[in-house]
Design a protein around this motif. Sequence first.
Motif, short mmCIF file in Angstrom:
data_model
loop_
_atom_site.label_atom_id
_atom_site.label_comp_id
_atom_site.label_asym_id
_atom_site.label_seq_id
_atom_site.Cartn_x
_atom_site.Cartn_y
_atom_site.Cartn_z
N GLY A 78 1.56 12.86 18.70
CA GLY A 78 0.46 13.60 18.44
C GLY A 78 -0.36 12.82 17.26
N TRP A 79 0.21 11.74 16.82
CA TRP A 79 -0.27 11.14 15.58
C TRP A 79 -1.46 10.01 16.01
CZ3 TRP A 79 0.38 13.33 11.15
CH2 TRP A 79 1.45 14.06 10.61
N GLU A 80 -2.51 10.03 15.40
CA GLU A 80 -3.65 8.98 15.70
C GLU A 80 -3.58 7.89 14.60
OE1 GLU A 80 -8.45 9.02 15.94
OE2 GLU A 80 -7.37 10.93 15.33
N TYR A 81 -3.48 6.75 14.93
CA TYR A 81 -3.67 5.61 13.87
C TYR A 81 -5.00 5.71 13.22
CZ TYR A 81 -4.16 1.10 11.73
OH TYR A 81 -4.17 0.07 10.55
N TRP A 82 -4.86 5.85 11.84
CA TRP A 82 -6.15 5.80 11.12
C TRP A 82 -6.44 4.54 10.34
CZ3 TRP A 82 -10.08 8.72 11.15
CH2 TRP A 82 -10.93 9.05 10.19
N ARG A 83 -5.49 4.19 9.75
CA ARG A 83 -5.95 2.74 8.76
C ARG A 83 -4.55 2.44 8.29
NH1 ARG A 83 -9.25 5.69 3.94
NH2 ARG A 83 -7.25 5.67 2.44
N ALA A 84 -4.72 0.87 7.71
CA ALA A 84 -3.71 0.66 6.98
C ALA A 84 -3.98 0.21 5.53
CB ALA A 84 -3.36 -1.00 7.62
N ASP A 85 -3.15 0.44 4.71
CA ASP A 85 -3.39 0.23 3.26
C ASP A 85 -2.32 -0.50 2.50
OD1 ASP A 85 -5.82 1.57 2.93
OD2 ASP A 85 -4.66 3.47 2.82
N CYS A 86 -2.83 -1.13 1.52
CA CYS A 86 -1.61 -2.05 0.84
C CYS A 86 -1.69 -1.12 -0.64
CB CYS A 86 -1.89 -3.65 0.65
SG CYS A 86 -0.92 -4.38 -0.29
N LEU A 87 -0.60 -0.52 -1.13
CA LEU A 87 -0.61 0.46 -2.02
C LEU A 87 0.35 -0.21 -3.00
CD1 LEU A 87 -0.95 3.69 -0.23
CD2 LEU A 87 -2.90 2.57 -1.16
N PRO A 88 0.08 -0.13 -4.45
CA PRO A 88 1.15 -0.41 -5.59
C PRO A 88 2.29 0.65 -5.58
CG PRO A 88 -0.88 0.23 -6.50
CD PRO A 88 -1.33 0.35 -4.87
N SER A 89 3.41 0.22 -6.24
CA SER A 89 4.34 1.17 -6.22
C SER A 89 5.35 0.66 -7.46
CB SER A 89 5.33 1.48 -5.05
OG SER A 89 6.34 2.23 -5.47
N GLU A 90 5.54 1.54 -8.45
CA GLU A 90 6.28 1.02 -9.45
C GLU A 90 7.78 1.11 -9.20
OE1 GLU A 90 6.81 2.83 -13.95
OE2 GLU A 90 4.92 1.45 -13.57
N GLU A 91 8.71 0.21 -9.44
CA GLU A 91 10.17 0.24 -9.18
C GLU A 91 11.00 -0.35 -10.22
OE1 GLU A 91 10.96 -1.92 -5.48
OE2 GLU A 91 9.74 -0.49 -4.25
N ARG A 92 12.11 0.17 -10.31
CA ARG A 92 13.08 -0.44 -11.34
C ARG A 92 13.47 -1.83 -11.31
NH1 ARG A 92 17.90 3.40 -12.59
NH2 ARG A 92 18.24 1.64 -14.13
N LYS A 93 13.57 -2.55 -12.43
CA LYS A 93 13.97 -3.94 -12.23
C LYS A 93 14.79 -4.06 -13.33
CE LYS A 93 12.51 -8.75 -12.42
NZ LYS A 93 11.44 -9.62 -12.37
N GLY A 94 16.21 -4.21 -12.95
CA GLY A 94 17.30 -4.26 -13.92
C GLY A 94 17.59 -2.75 -14.53
N LEU A 95 18.19 -2.93 -15.64
CA LEU A 95 18.67 -1.72 -16.26
C LEU A 95 17.33 -0.90 -16.84
CD1 LEU A 95 21.82 -2.82 -18.14
CD2 LEU A 95 21.72 -1.43 -16.08
N THR A 96 16.48 -1.44 -17.48
CA THR A 96 15.45 -0.93 -18.45
C THR A 96 14.04 -1.24 -18.07
OG1 THR A 96 15.40 -2.41 -20.17
CG2 THR A 96 16.72 -0.72 -20.40
N GLY A 97 13.95 -2.30 -17.05
CA GLY A 97 12.52 -2.79 -16.81
C GLY A 97 12.07 -2.11 -15.35
N THR A 98 10.68 -2.39 -15.53
CA THR A 98 10.10 -2.00 -14.05
C THR A 98 9.08 -3.07 -13.56
OG1 THR A 98 8.09 -0.84 -15.22
CG2 THR A 98 10.28 0.76 -14.73
N THR A 99 8.77 -3.18 -12.33
CA THR A 99 7.86 -4.01 -12.01
C THR A 99 6.79 -3.19 -10.72
OG1 THR A 99 7.75 -6.06 -10.70
CG2 THR A 99 9.55 -4.63 -10.35
N THR A 100 5.87 -3.76 -10.38
CA THR A 100 4.81 -3.28 -9.53
C THR A 100 4.99 -4.07 -8.27
OG1 THR A 100 3.50 -2.27 -11.17
CG2 THR A 100 2.60 -2.72 -8.99
N VAL A 101 5.36 -3.40 -7.32
CA VAL A 101 5.46 -3.96 -6.04
C VAL A 101 4.33 -3.60 -5.03
CG1 VAL A 101 7.92 -4.68 -5.88
CG2 VAL A 101 7.12 -2.49 -4.99
N HIS A 102 3.80 -4.32 -3.97
CA HIS A 102 2.83 -3.81 -3.06
C HIS A 102 3.56 -3.59 -1.75
CE1 HIS A 102 0.23 -4.99 -6.45
NE2 HIS A 102 -0.57 -4.33 -6.11
N ASN A 103 3.10 -2.31 -1.20
CA ASN A 103 3.73 -1.97 0.05
C ASN A 103 2.64 -1.88 1.17
OD1 ASN A 103 6.52 -1.31 -0.52
ND2 ASN A 103 5.59 -0.16 -1.83
N ASN A 104 2.87 -2.47 2.22
CA ASN A 104 1.97 -2.29 3.50
C ASN A 104 2.24 -0.87 4.22
OD1 ASN A 104 0.50 -4.52 2.91
ND2 ASN A 104 2.36 -5.73 3.82
#
Length: 132
Positions: free
Chosen positions: A43-69
């Motif tokens: 019953g789900w209708e395709y609406w749109r596609a987005d590329c959104l940023p997400s903050e993820e851990r990098k190493g022990l103390t760092g973070t990085t921003t990745v973009h997810n489709n």
Amino acid sequence: MQSYEYLAVPAPVKGQKVKGLKTPAERYAHQLTLLLNDLAREGWEYWRADCLPSEERKGLTGTTTVHNNMLVFRRPSAETLAEHPQFTETRVSPTLPAEPALGVQSGPRPIHESRREPQFRENAPRNDTPEY
């Protein structure tokens, strides 16, 4: 006023090998078609596609921003269905095959693969000189 509920799923990263599909673009399109048809049956209708940023851990103390489709789907909410019974009829075309084309069975498979594959543009001009 009509209200909707939404579902966001990661877009497929790579297509599966299927007999009869030669190019990566054909395999990817087939994988995307399977995902769209599976969710349409629910019953789900395709609406749109987005590329959104997400903050993820990098190493022990760092973070990085990745973009997810992400692929965004919608369907009328339960309240809307109760108020407007015309939305309860199925949206899937009766001519839609029960199984995907090319004899591929759509069984249980993860919608999202946690491993990310590098994406390269085909026929992109090569630049072998390093940038400093």
